[in-house]
Design an enzyme around this catalytic site. Sequence first.
Site, PDB file in Angstrom:
ATOM      1  N   TYR A  91     -14.653   2.592   3.724  1.00 14.83           N
ATOM      2  CA  TYR A  91     -13.992   1.411   4.302  1.00 14.83           C
ATOM      3  C   TYR A  91     -14.948   0.725   5.281  1.00 14.83           C
ATOM      4  CZ  TYR A  91     -10.105  -1.508   5.756  1.00 14.83           C
ATOM      5  OH  TYR A  91      -9.290  -2.582   5.987  1.00 14.83           O
TER       6      TYR A  91
ATOM      7  N   ASN B 255       0.024  -6.207   5.539  1.00 11.28           N
ATOM      8  CA  ASN B 255       0.160  -6.932   4.272  1.00 11.28           C
ATOM      9  C   ASN B 255       0.800  -8.315   4.407  1.00 11.28           C
ATOM     10  OD1 ASN B 255      -1.167  -4.928   2.957  1.00 11.28           O
ATOM     11  ND2 ASN B 255       0.647  -3.920   2.154  1.00 11.28           N
TER      12      ASN B 255
ATOM     13  N   ARG C 105       3.636  -1.879 -18.369  1.00 11.90           N
ATOM     14  CA  ARG C 105       4.165  -0.524 -18.181  1.00 11.90           C
ATOM     15  C   ARG C 105       5.474  -0.418 -18.953  1.00 11.90           C
ATOM     16  NH1 ARG C 105       3.665  -0.732 -12.328  1.00 11.90           N
ATOM     17  NH2 ARG C 105       2.287  -2.413 -12.908  1.00 11.90           N
TER      18      ARG C 105
ATOM     19  N   GLY D 174     -10.032  -4.585  -4.028  1.00 20.56           N
ATOM     20  CA  GLY D 174     -10.855  -4.261  -5.201  1.00 20.56           C
ATOM     21  C   GLY D 174     -10.312  -3.043  -5.910  1.00 20.56           C
TER      22      GLY D 174
ATOM     23  N   PHE E 125     -11.321 -12.412   2.061  1.00 14.15           N
ATOM     24  CA  PHE E 125     -10.505 -12.361   3.288  1.00 14.15           C
ATOM     25  C   PHE E 125     -10.388 -10.917   3.733  1.00 14.15           C
ATOM     26  CE2 PHE E 125      -6.586 -11.725   5.631  1.00 14.15           C
ATOM     27  CZ  PHE E 125      -6.726 -12.686   6.623  1.00 14.15           C
ATOM     28  N   TRP E 126     -10.560 -10.712   5.049  1.00 15.36           N
ATOM     29  CA  TRP E 126     -10.334  -9.383   5.651  1.00 15.36           C
ATOM     30  C   TRP E 126      -9.581  -9.615   6.952  1.00 15.36           C
ATOM     31  CZ3 TRP E 126     -14.284  -5.749   8.440  1.00 15.36           C
ATOM     32  CH2 TRP E 126     -13.738  -4.458   8.533  1.00 15.36           C
TER      33      TRP E 126
ATOM     34  N   LYS F  79       5.802   1.796  -1.970  1.00 11.26           N
ATOM     35  CA  LYS F  79       4.958   2.126  -0.812  1.00 11.26           C
ATOM     36  C   LYS F  79       5.469   3.406  -0.167  1.00 11.26           C
ATOM     37  CE  LYS F  79       2.297  -0.454   0.930  1.00 11.26           C
ATOM     38  NZ  LYS F  79       0.860  -0.425   0.587  1.00 11.26           N
TER      39      LYS F  79
HETATM   40  N1  LIG Z   1      -8.530  -7.772   2.945  1.00 11.71           N
HETATM   41  C1  LIG Z   1      -7.493  -7.483   3.718  1.00 11.71           C
HETATM   42  O1  LIG Z   1      -7.391  -7.889   4.872  1.00 11.71           O
HETATM   43  C2  LIG Z   1      -6.423  -6.625   3.157  1.00 11.71           C
HETATM   44  C3  LIG Z   1      -5.208  -6.481   3.800  1.00 11.71           C
HETATM   45  C4  LIG Z   1      -4.214  -5.710   3.184  1.00 11.71           C
HETATM   46  C5  LIG Z   1      -4.489  -5.077   1.989  1.00 11.71           C
HETATM   47  N2  LIG Z   1      -5.723  -5.215   1.435  1.00 11.71           N
HETATM   48  C6  LIG Z   1      -6.063  -4.587   0.159  1.00 11.71           C
HETATM   49  O2  LIG Z   1      -5.163  -5.066  -0.792  1.00 11.71           O
HETATM   50  C7  LIG Z   1      -5.012  -4.103  -1.792  1.00 11.71           C
HETATM   51  C8  LIG Z   1      -3.527  -3.839  -1.990  1.00 11.71           C
HETATM   52  O3  LIG Z   1      -2.990  -3.248  -0.802  1.00 11.71           O
HETATM   53  P1  LIG Z   1      -1.441  -2.911  -0.759  1.00 11.71           P
HETATM   54  O4  LIG Z   1      -1.127  -2.196   0.466  1.00 11.71           O
HETATM   55  O5  LIG Z   1      -0.711  -4.151  -1.065  1.00 11.71           O
HETATM   56  O6  LIG Z   1      -1.380  -1.934  -2.026  1.00 11.71           O
HETATM   57  P2  LIG Z   1      -0.182  -1.121  -2.680  1.00 11.71           P
HETATM   58  O7  LIG Z   1       1.123  -1.635  -2.199  1.00 11.71           O
HETATM   59  O8  LIG Z   1      -0.502   0.314  -2.532  1.00 11.71           O
HETATM   60  O9  LIG Z   1      -0.330  -1.518  -4.209  1.00 11.71           O
HETATM   61  C9  LIG Z   1      -1.471  -1.195  -4.949  1.00 11.71           C
HETATM   62  C10 LIG Z   1      -1.546  -2.192  -6.091  1.00 11.71           C
HETATM   63  O10 LIG Z   1      -2.793  -2.044  -6.767  1.00 11.71           O
HETATM   64  C11 LIG Z   1      -2.529  -1.996  -8.169  1.00 11.71           C
HETATM   65  N3  LIG Z   1      -3.593  -1.218  -8.791  1.00 11.71           N
HETATM   66  C12 LIG Z   1      -3.951   0.038  -8.478  1.00 11.71           C
HETATM   67  N4  LIG Z   1      -5.009   0.397  -9.230  1.00 11.71           N
HETATM   68  C13 LIG Z   1      -5.302  -0.649 -10.031  1.00 11.71           C
HETATM   69  C14 LIG Z   1      -6.279  -0.889 -11.031  1.00 11.71           C
HETATM   70  N5  LIG Z   1      -7.172   0.037 -11.366  1.00 11.71           N
HETATM   71  N6  LIG Z   1      -6.271  -2.079 -11.656  1.00 11.71           N
HETATM   72  C15 LIG Z   1      -5.358  -3.012 -11.334  1.00 11.71           C
HETATM   73  N7  LIG Z   1      -4.413  -2.852 -10.385  1.00 11.71           N
HETATM   74  C16 LIG Z   1      -4.382  -1.677  -9.753  1.00 11.71           C
HETATM   75  C17 LIG Z   1      -1.164  -1.354  -8.297  1.00 11.71           C
HETATM   76  O11 LIG Z   1      -0.616  -1.734  -9.514  1.00 11.71           O
HETATM   77  P3  LIG Z   1       0.153  -0.703 -10.518  1.00 11.71           P
HETATM   78  O12 LIG Z   1       1.595  -0.727 -10.105  1.00 11.71           O
HETATM   79  O13 LIG Z   1      -0.094  -1.346 -11.835  1.00 11.71           O
HETATM   80  O14 LIG Z   1      -0.481   0.639 -10.373  1.00 11.71           O
HETATM   81  C18 LIG Z   1      -0.446  -2.033  -7.126  1.00 11.71           C
HETATM   82  O15 LIG Z   1      -0.038  -3.323  -7.492  1.00 11.71           O
HETATM   83  C19 LIG Z   1      -5.814  -2.884  -1.350  1.00 11.71           C
HETATM   84  O16 LIG Z   1      -7.084  -2.939  -1.949  1.00 11.71           O
HETATM   85  C20 LIG Z   1      -5.913  -3.091   0.139  1.00 11.71           C
HETATM   86  O17 LIG Z   1      -7.019  -2.439   0.693  1.00 11.71           O
HETATM   87  C21 LIG Z   1      -6.678  -5.968   1.982  1.00 11.71           C
END
Ligand SMILES: NC(=O)c1ccc[n+]([C@@H]2O[C@H](COP(=O)([O-])OP(=O)(O)OC[C@H]3O[C@@H](n4cnc5c(N)ncnc54)[C@H](OP(=O)(O)O)[C@@H]3O)[C@@H](O)[C@H]2O)c1
Length: 373
Positions: A94, A167, A218, A287, A310-311, A368
Amino acid sequence: MWVCGSRYWARARGLLRLCLLPASGRHEPKASSCSSSTQSSRVRALIYAHHGDPPKVVELKNVDLAAVGRSDVHVKMLAAPVNPSDINMIQGNYGLLPKLPAVGGNEGVGQVIAVGSSVTRMKPGDWVIPANAGLGTWQTEAVFSEESLIEIPSDIPLQSAATLGVNPCTAYRMLMDFEQLRPGDSVIQNASNSGVGQAVIQIAAALGLRTINVVRDRPDIQRLSDRLKNLGAEHVVTEEELRKPEMKNFWKNMPQPQLALNCVGGKSSTELLRHLAPRGTMVTYGGMAKQPVTASVSLLIFKDIKLRGFWLSQWKKDHSPDHFKELILTLCDLIHQGRLMAPACSEVPLQDYQHALEASVKPFVSSKQILIM
Ligand SMILES: NC(=O)c1ccc[n+]([C@@H]2O[C@H](COP(=O)([O-])OP(=O)(O)OC[C@H]3O[C@@H](n4cnc5c(N)ncnc54)[C@H](OP(=O)(O)O)[C@@H]3O)[C@@H](O)[C@H]2O)c1
């Protein structure tokens, strides 16, 4: 007594005062500067001393609290989610890594138990969330500095509070900061059932934006599609459907999106780009596929699309804490209006953390994991 490394890491930022009690049968280095606790030692925390596979390296340990200093806040943690960033942090992948050992968890909600004499913003009973990543929320109680916390209304649902600080904030900023969208405009996103994706759907609907929501196929796709539509999704399509030539007809009844939100990378993001309107922007914030984003030369030349990232942690560095509080209050307004609900959640007691860690990385779970303290 073993002093948790995160204590020093956090102390450097004036954040967290924590030390670990000895774990039986294990050689622990001696603490040289750990203040003895004047409070309960029944505090439990999920700690990792090495980077690696979370279920293997995270352990539930007893910890001892430091005394509450003048500008400190004693917090009883109520609930904390397991987010991909928590997993990545434990794995060592990270953009921000605490010194080890560290308490896991970047997000969560707690209730103030006591405050130091110079604390003005918070009082016992208030609900608080972390101001920044790296606080270590997977513990039953902790002493944090006042500036490391943000107070939030305590009349919102617990699951919303526990998942508010990352989120929905990310979703809101991405919808507001990259393209000047007007009601009726459309937005396309992948991993639409993610926590961020569900917040995008709801906030976009509240702003009058139309969303095209891509998910992986799915067996229970209809159930997922119905659930996302109930949140305000206009269209839910699978990755496979998005690749079909018939998708061209889709844009006869809907404006092509000016904004694409990419959580996945790889082929999925290439498909989002194909459907983006000329001069539109794709914002990458996750990613999940661990594959690079590839944009064809023709899209860049003939459609002049923009690729951005965006982060939220960077956004917070670039903006004042007051800006962040304003954002939190805007989101709480949406929660109060019934327009922003928590993502689908599974509540897991802290002691069953192994189950939560394992479920959080399984595909197609669509729920979640929230640790309940
Ligand atoms: N940049 C930022 O500031 C920021 C802020 C918040 C979150 N994030 C990032 O956003 C992402 C999502 O976070 P979250 O908390 O919303 O996640 P989450 O609720 O845990 O959901 C994970 C998602 O990723 C999908 N996924 C998992 N593996 C995958 C793959 N190989 N190919 C395609 N889709 C896949 C899952 O889909 P399925 O149901 O199909 O498995 C699900 O929709 C993470 O990478 C997190 O680090 C970034």
